[in-house]
Design a protein around this motif. Structure first.
Motif, PDB file in Angstrom:
ATOM      1  N   SER A   1       0.981  -1.377  -0.624  1.00 11.63           N
ATOM      2  CA  SER A   1      -0.078  -0.085  -0.315  1.00 11.63           C
ATOM      3  C   SER A   1       0.674   1.418  -0.188  1.00 11.63           C
ATOM      4  CB  SER A   1      -0.447   0.063   1.441  1.00 11.63           C
ATOM      5  OG  SER A   1      -1.631  -0.729   1.446  1.00 11.63           O
ATOM      6  N   ILE A   2       0.143   2.753  -0.421  1.00 15.19           N
ATOM      7  CA  ILE A   2       0.596   3.625  -0.944  1.00 15.19           C
ATOM      8  C   ILE A   2      -0.402   4.436  -0.609  1.00 15.19           C
ATOM      9  CG2 ILE A   2       2.811   3.251  -2.640  1.00 15.19           C
ATOM     10  CD1 ILE A   2       1.132   4.772  -4.136  1.00 15.19           C
ATOM     11  N   ARG A   3       0.238   5.786  -0.260  1.00 11.23           N
ATOM     12  CA  ARG A   3      -0.719   6.876   0.937  1.00 11.23           C
ATOM     13  C   ARG A   3      -1.073   7.635  -0.798  1.00 11.23           C
ATOM     14  NH1 ARG A   3       0.554  11.031   3.216  1.00 11.23           N
ATOM     15  NH2 ARG A   3       2.652  11.789   2.303  1.00 11.23           N
ATOM     16  N   PHE A   4      -2.364   8.270  -0.345  1.00 10.20           N
ATOM     17  CA  PHE A   4      -2.897   8.781  -1.877  1.00 10.20           C
ATOM     18  C   PHE A   4      -2.093  10.414  -2.582  1.00 10.20           C
ATOM     19  CE2 PHE A   4      -5.756  11.809  -3.831  1.00 10.20           C
ATOM     20  CZ  PHE A   4      -6.497  11.044  -5.194  1.00 10.20           C
ATOM     21  N   PRO A   5      -1.620  10.530  -2.017  1.00  9.86           N
ATOM     22  CA  PRO A   5      -0.745  11.480  -2.942  1.00  9.86           C
ATOM     23  C   PRO A   5       0.687  11.423  -3.324  1.00  9.86           C
ATOM     24  CG  PRO A   5      -1.357  12.350   0.321  1.00  9.86           C
ATOM     25  CD  PRO A   5      -1.731  11.074  -0.251  1.00  9.86           C
ATOM     26  N   ASP A   6       0.951  10.299  -2.878  1.00  8.07           N
ATOM     27  CA  ASP A   6       1.968   9.939  -3.125  1.00  8.07           C
ATOM     28  C   ASP A   6       2.036   8.750  -4.513  1.00  8.07           C
ATOM     29  OD1 ASP A   6       3.955  10.520  -1.055  1.00  8.07           O
ATOM     30  OD2 ASP A   6       3.787   8.624  -0.360  1.00  8.07           O
ATOM     31  N   ALA A   7       0.294   8.389  -4.033  1.00  2.00           N
ATOM     32  CA  ALA A   7      -0.052   7.883  -6.002  1.00  2.00           C
ATOM     33  C   ALA A   7      -0.353   8.841  -6.780  1.00  2.00           C
ATOM     34  CB  ALA A   7      -0.773   6.602  -4.786  1.00  2.00           C
ATOM     35  N   VAL A   8      -0.589   9.817  -6.602  1.00  2.00           N
ATOM     36  CA  VAL A   8      -1.407  11.075  -7.439  1.00  2.00           C
ATOM     37  C   VAL A   8      -0.278  11.345  -8.147  1.00  2.00           C
ATOM     38  CG1 VAL A   8      -2.379  12.946  -7.497  1.00  2.00           C
ATOM     39  CG2 VAL A   8      -3.248  12.163  -5.859  1.00  2.00           C
ATOM     40  N   ASN A   9       1.202  10.878  -7.489  1.00  2.00           N
ATOM     41  CA  ASN A   9       2.090  12.157  -7.718  1.00  2.00           C
ATOM     42  C   ASN A   9       2.788  11.314  -8.424  1.00  2.00           C
ATOM     43  OD1 ASN A   9       2.343  14.690  -6.574  1.00  2.00           O
ATOM     44  ND2 ASN A   9       3.234  14.048  -4.095  1.00  2.00           N
ATOM     45  N   ASP A  10       3.294   9.528  -8.064  1.00  2.00           N
ATOM     46  CA  ASP A  10       3.660   8.641  -8.555  1.00  2.00           C
ATOM     47  C   ASP A  10       3.035   8.773 -10.384  1.00  2.00           C
ATOM     48  OD1 ASP A  10       5.133   5.974 -10.122  1.00  2.00           O
ATOM     49  OD2 ASP A  10       3.582   5.025  -8.977  1.00  2.00           O
ATOM     50  N   SER A  11       1.787   8.958 -10.229  1.00  2.00           N
ATOM     51  CA  SER A  11       1.067   8.862 -11.228  1.00  2.00           C
ATOM     52  C   SER A  11       1.314   9.778 -12.004  1.00  2.00           C
ATOM     53  CB  SER A  11      -0.753   8.372 -11.409  1.00  2.00           C
ATOM     54  OG  SER A  11      -1.028   7.486 -10.440  1.00  2.00           O
ATOM     55  N   ARG A  12       0.906  11.512 -11.869  1.00  2.00           N
ATOM     56  CA  ARG A  12       1.530  12.209 -12.494  1.00  2.00           C
ATOM     57  C   ARG A  12       2.960  12.075 -13.067  1.00  2.00           C
ATOM     58  NH1 ARG A  12       2.200  17.282  -9.214  1.00  2.00           N
ATOM     59  NH2 ARG A  12       2.979  18.098 -10.970  1.00  2.00           N
ATOM     60  N   LYS A  13       3.919  11.725 -12.690  1.00  2.00           N
ATOM     61  CA  LYS A  13       5.463  11.225 -13.073  1.00  2.00           C
ATOM     62  C   LYS A  13       5.615  10.165 -14.664  1.00  2.00           C
ATOM     63  CE  LYS A  13       7.725  13.025  -9.313  1.00  2.00           C
ATOM     64  NZ  LYS A  13       8.418  12.081  -7.714  1.00  2.00           N
ATOM     65  N   ARG A  14       4.632   9.705 -14.260  1.00  2.00           N
ATOM     66  CA  ARG A  14       4.204   8.030 -14.729  1.00  2.00           C
ATOM     67  C   ARG A  14       3.593   8.764 -15.720  1.00  2.00           C
ATOM     68  NH1 ARG A  14       6.034   2.488 -12.569  1.00  2.00           N
ATOM     69  NH2 ARG A  14       7.295   3.399  -9.961  1.00  2.00           N
ATOM     70  N   CYS A  15       2.643   8.839 -15.995  1.00  2.00           N
ATOM     71  CA  CYS A  15       1.441   8.622 -16.901  1.00  2.00           C
ATOM     72  C   CYS A  15       1.219   9.779 -18.031  1.00  2.00           C
ATOM     73  CB  CYS A  15       0.054   8.616 -16.393  1.00  2.00           C
ATOM     74  SG  CYS A  15       0.092   6.746 -15.119  1.00  2.00           S
ATOM     75  N   GLY A  16       1.141   9.928 -18.696  1.00  2.00           N
ATOM     76  CA  GLY A  16       0.678  11.284 -20.234  1.00  2.00           C
ATOM     77  C   GLY A  16      -0.707  11.907 -19.912  1.00  2.00           C
ATOM     78  N   ALA A  17      -1.999  10.864 -19.096  1.00  2.00           N
ATOM     79  CA  ALA A  17      -3.192  11.327 -18.562  1.00  2.00           C
ATOM     80  C   ALA A  17      -3.276  10.625 -17.505  1.00  2.00           C
ATOM     81  CB  ALA A  17      -3.962  10.849 -20.022  1.00  2.00           C
ATOM     82  N   CYS A  18      -4.326  11.300 -16.920  1.00  2.00           N
ATOM     83  CA  CYS A  18      -4.746  10.759 -16.021  1.00  2.00           C
ATOM     84  C   CYS A  18      -6.149  10.895 -15.616  1.00  2.00           C
ATOM     85  CB  CYS A  18      -3.657  11.377 -14.400  1.00  2.00           C
ATOM     86  SG  CYS A  18      -1.923  11.155 -14.248  1.00  2.00           S
ATOM     87  N   PHE A  19      -7.174  10.101 -14.995  1.00  2.00           N
ATOM     88  CA  PHE A  19      -8.379  10.340 -14.776  1.00  2.00           C
ATOM     89  C   PHE A  19      -9.163   9.318 -13.543  1.00  2.00           C
ATOM     90  CE2 PHE A  19      -7.832   9.397 -19.626  1.00  2.00           C
ATOM     91  CZ  PHE A  19      -7.912  10.441 -20.069  1.00  2.00           C
ATOM     92  N   PHE A  20      -9.630  10.247 -12.613  1.00  2.00           N
ATOM     93  CA  PHE A  20     -10.276   9.829 -11.566  1.00  2.00           C
ATOM     94  C   PHE A  20     -12.082   9.837 -11.769  1.00  2.00           C
ATOM     95  CE2 PHE A  20     -11.019  14.522 -11.634  1.00  2.00           C
ATOM     96  CZ  PHE A  20     -11.860  15.116 -10.553  1.00  2.00           C
ATOM     97  N   GLY A  21     -12.697   8.807 -10.922  1.00  2.00           N
ATOM     98  CA  GLY A  21     -14.062   8.984 -11.159  1.00  2.00           C
ATOM     99  C   GLY A  21     -15.237   9.968 -10.875  1.00  2.00           C
ATOM    100  N   SER A  22     -15.627  10.567 -11.002  1.00  2.00           N
ATOM    101  CA  SER A  22     -16.560  11.827 -10.107  1.00  2.00           C
ATOM    102  C   SER A  22     -17.691  11.467 -10.882  1.00  2.00           C
ATOM    103  CB  SER A  22     -16.008  12.884 -11.187  1.00  2.00           C
ATOM    104  OG  SER A  22     -16.417  13.945 -10.650  1.00  2.00           O
ATOM    105  N   VAL A  23     -18.620  11.864  -9.438  1.00  2.00           N
ATOM    106  CA  VAL A  23     -20.243  11.482  -9.863  1.00  2.00           C
ATOM    107  C   VAL A  23     -20.875  13.014  -9.805  1.00  2.00           C
ATOM    108  CG1 VAL A  23     -20.135   9.955  -7.914  1.00  2.00           C
ATOM    109  CG2 VAL A  23     -19.885  12.438  -6.917  1.00  2.00           C
TER     110      VAL A  23
END
Length: 172
Positions: free
Chosen positions: A82-104
């Motif tokens: 497991s990793i903390r949410f802010p770390d996951a967001v930062n990791d995704s920003r570095k690794r990924c060209g686009a990021c999406f989240f489920g939004s209601v």
């Protein structure tokens, strides 16, 4: 419950997808069949439980292997702790060209990326992301992804989002 990051890799494309941890057996096989390549449990503010290492290394692997055999997917997803949410967001920003989240709600019309090698997909825990978590994703450049007028169960959103993003971005 807590999100899980999924890493999907298909030929030149990859999608890092994060979905809430409901009983993962309800969607792990389906997402693996669709091409999920990496699963990272992510701890959110509304997280209730975390998987133990025996679940990650035992039952998850068994389910993923079964799904790969059934679908012909040659790549069993990677897993880690497991990793903390802010770390996951930062990791995704570095690794990924686009990021999406489920939004209601509150999905502003944003220009969708044309093509990307790696994509992140986050699905909130039961009860959804907190305002602070959603704000962090928006200021980090994440795109809200909305499936209609209803709030989906975690396992439904995980599979639905995976299929939509794979169809949109994965190489054919």
């Amino acid at each position: 419950m807590f999100p899980i990051m999924f890493k999907i890799r298909r030929e030149a494309s990859g999608i890092a997808i994060s979905a809430s941890f409901a009983p993962i057996s309800r969607y792990l096989k389906q997402c693996t069949e669709l091409g999920v390549r990496r699963i990272v449990p992510v701890i959110c503010e509304r997280s209730v439980s975390l998987p133990d290492s025996d679940s990650i290394n035992g039952r998850w692997t068994e389910l993923m292997f079964e799904a790969c055999k059934q679908s012909g997917n040659a790549f069993v997803p990677e897993t880690c702790g497991s990793i903390r949410f802010p770390d996951a967001v930062n990791d995704s920003r570095k690794r990924c060209g686009a990021c999406f989240f489920g939004s209601v709600s509150g999905c502003a019309e944003q220009e969708m990326p044309g093509t990307c090698r790696d994509i992140a997909w986050f699905i909130g825990p039961e009860g959804g992301f907190t305002e602070a978590e959603e704000k962090l994703m928006r200021v980090s450049g994440f795109h809200g992804l909305h499936f209609g007028n209803w709030v989906l169960r975690v396992e439904t959103a995980a599979v639905c989002g995976t299929a939509i993003l794979m169809d949109r971005f994965a190489g054919r």
